[in-house]
Motif scaffolding. Structure first.
Motif, PDB file in Angstrom:
ATOM      1  N   ASN B 159      -0.223  10.012 -20.443  1.00 18.35           N
ATOM      2  CA  ASN B 159       0.461  11.231 -19.987  1.00 18.35           C
ATOM      3  C   ASN B 159      -0.499  12.178 -19.275  1.00 18.35           C
ATOM      4  O   ASN B 159      -0.131  12.887 -18.344  1.00 18.35           O
ATOM      5  N   LEU B 160      -1.767  12.173 -19.739  1.00 17.48           N
ATOM      6  CA  LEU B 160      -2.708  13.196 -19.287  1.00 17.48           C
ATOM      7  C   LEU B 160      -4.092  12.588 -19.026  1.00 17.48           C
ATOM      8  O   LEU B 160      -4.625  11.876 -19.879  1.00 17.48           O
ATOM      9  N   THR B 162      -8.059  13.669 -18.302  1.00 19.97           N
ATOM     10  CA  THR B 162      -8.937  14.840 -18.339  1.00 19.97           C
ATOM     11  C   THR B 162     -10.314  14.504 -17.772  1.00 19.97           C
ATOM     12  O   THR B 162     -10.805  13.381 -17.922  1.00 19.97           O
ATOM     13  N   TRP B 180     -10.532  17.407 -28.077  1.00 20.21           N
ATOM     14  CA  TRP B 180     -10.111  16.124 -28.654  1.00 20.21           C
ATOM     15  C   TRP B 180      -9.362  16.334 -29.965  1.00 20.21           C
ATOM     16  O   TRP B 180      -8.398  15.634 -30.254  1.00 20.21           O
ATOM     17  N   PHE B 183      -5.917  17.463 -28.945  1.00 22.69           N
ATOM     18  CA  PHE B 183      -5.115  16.316 -28.478  1.00 22.69           C
ATOM     19  C   PHE B 183      -4.586  15.517 -29.671  1.00 22.69           C
ATOM     20  O   PHE B 183      -3.437  15.076 -29.686  1.00 22.69           O
ATOM     21  N   GLU B 188      -1.100  13.974 -28.334  1.00 21.39           N
ATOM     22  CA  GLU B 188      -1.097  13.806 -26.871  1.00 21.39           C
ATOM     23  C   GLU B 188      -1.486  12.380 -26.517  1.00 21.39           C
ATOM     24  O   GLU B 188      -2.370  11.787 -27.151  1.00 21.39           O
ATOM     25  N   TRP B 190      -3.464  10.830 -24.082  1.00 20.70           N
ATOM     26  CA  TRP B 190      -4.449  11.273 -23.082  1.00 20.70           C
ATOM     27  C   TRP B 190      -5.470  10.182 -22.820  1.00 20.70           C
ATOM     28  O   TRP B 190      -5.587   9.212 -23.580  1.00 20.70           O
ATOM     29  N   THR B 191      -6.244  10.370 -21.755  1.00 23.90           N
ATOM     30  CA  THR B 191      -7.335   9.433 -21.477  1.00 23.90           C
ATOM     31  C   THR B 191      -8.413  10.101 -20.638  1.00 23.90           C
ATOM     32  O   THR B 191      -8.201  11.168 -20.050  1.00 23.90           O
TER      33      THR B 191
END
Lengths: 148, 235
Positions: B159-160, B162, B180, B183, B188, B190-191
């Motif tokens: 989704n996200l 960074t 982190w 998240f 979240e 995220w990656t």
């Protein structure tokens, strides 16, 4: 998306819950980074002034603004790559005004959403012997106040 | 910067390059509001009004070689109060751009050169970067409430995406943990990219627009490659 929009989304959607009591005894102040505030206002027609203050208000009631603030905020002295040019004496002298501004509020903690400001504030804190002043990222404040 | 320059001695042909500049510098009415509000006025005899006037007068070489454009932090307090709407901070960045690249002070251009070559200001190899990210993630996983925490690298369709500020994988790895932890709590998806993860863009400070475009383009490429629609850019 900005750090502010994401944090606000998490808080408003209830994806993170915050405990206001953690730093209730630590008077804090908020510093506007030039690039998120005054310069964003000029470049993009929108400066992030309200959003970080709203986020900080979800973490603590015990905070105040520096004077002057928002569009008239004083630069910390670490902008424009000043931490990397090697002109350190000039940068520290510049930061003296920021220190005076912080002292006037009696804050024991400065909350800031910028890596350059964070670095400079830690540097001038040491140079002006303000050992007890805590320099905190806005997202560090949020992470610290999370209820797990 | 203490030499006296007589106005009649200035060769007007010197002004040609600055003539074309779009910062409205010639509108300056020398009111001095900028100098009054500038936090760096007085240091090294600098004040923004002098700098604006020097540009109008075409004193290019003196300015480009001086320390003034570099001790200014481009905070734009001066612009805020200027009644004539002169883009003083952008103008200073313009003067910085004229400095020979090997004379850019400090580590700014060296970092940018490393970034152009390797994707980050430190010249940190990909394996070392991945090792640091995984190592810090393991530390978080040992904290109560964060059991099983991992930092997803190059996760397609997350989704996200960074970016990372280089100091967070250098001297300040503890500072990676705040985002982190958030998240993790917010669940979240995220990656972080294993390559071209640099979140700072030092071309902003050195006046190098071309380098800025390249750095920004690499982030967009990562988003396209990993099929991610949202970028968080905490720098």
């Amino acid at each position: 998306m900005t750090v502010f929009d994401l944090l606000i989304q998490y808080i408003k959607d209830g994806r993170i819950k915050l405990d206001k009591s953690k730093y209730a005894d630590v008077p804090a102040a908020y510093h506007d980074p030039c690039n998120y505030g005054r310069k964003a206002q000029k470049m993009f027609g929108y400066g992030y002034f309200e959003e970080p203050r709203w986020i900080l208000s979800q973490c603590t009631d015990n905070w105040t603004d520096l004077y002057p603030s928002t569009m008239n905020q004083l630069c910390c002295g670490g902008g424009g790559g000043a931490l990397t040019t090697g002109y350190n004496d000039e940068r520290i002298l510049y930061g003296g005004r920021k220190i005076d501004q912080i002292k006037a509020t009696g804050a024991q903690m400065i909350v800031v959403p910028c890596h350059s400001c964070h670095g400079q504030l830690n540097s001038i804190k040491a140079a002006y012997k303000m050992e007890n002043l805590e320099i905190k990222y806005l997202w560090e404040m949020v992470a610290d106040c999370m209820i797990l | 910067m203490s030499d006296v320059i007589k106005i009649n001695d200035i060769d007007s042909s010197d002004c040609q390059r600055f003539d074309k500049w779009p910062f409205s510098q010639d509108f300056c009415v020398t009111c001095g509001l900028c100098s009054s509000t500038c936090p760096v006025s007085g240091i090294d005899n600098f004040d923004p009004r002098k700098l604006v006037r020097m540009i109008s007068l075409g004193l290019e070489e003196q300015l480009v070689e001086s320390r003034w454009p570099w001790i200014c932090t481009m905070c734009a307090k001066c612009e805020k109060v200027c009644p004539m709407g002169i883009d003083i901070a952008s103008l200073i960045r313009g003067v910085r751009s004229l400095r020979d690249r090997d004379k850019v002070p400090g580590i700014l251009h060296k970092g940018l050169t490393a970034a152009m070559k390797t994707g980050n200001n430190l010249g940190l190899p990909q394996d070392d970067f991945v090792f640091i990210i995984e190592d810090v993630a393991e530390e978080i996983a040992e904290e109560p409430g964060f059991e099983g925490f991992t930092a997803p690298i190059d996760k397609k369709g997350a989704n996200l995406l960074t970016t990372i500020h280089n100091k967070l994988v250098n001297t300040h790895t503890e500072d990676l943990k705040y985002w982190w932890r958030i998240f993790h709590a917010a669940q979240e998806d995220w990656t972080v990219p294993s390559d071209n993860w640099e979140g700072t863009n030092w071309g902003l400070f050195t006046g190098d627009d071309e380098a800025m475009k390249i750095m920004t383009g690499r982030i967009v490429e990562n988003m396209e490659k990993l099929e991610i629609k949202t970028l968080l850019w905490p720098e």
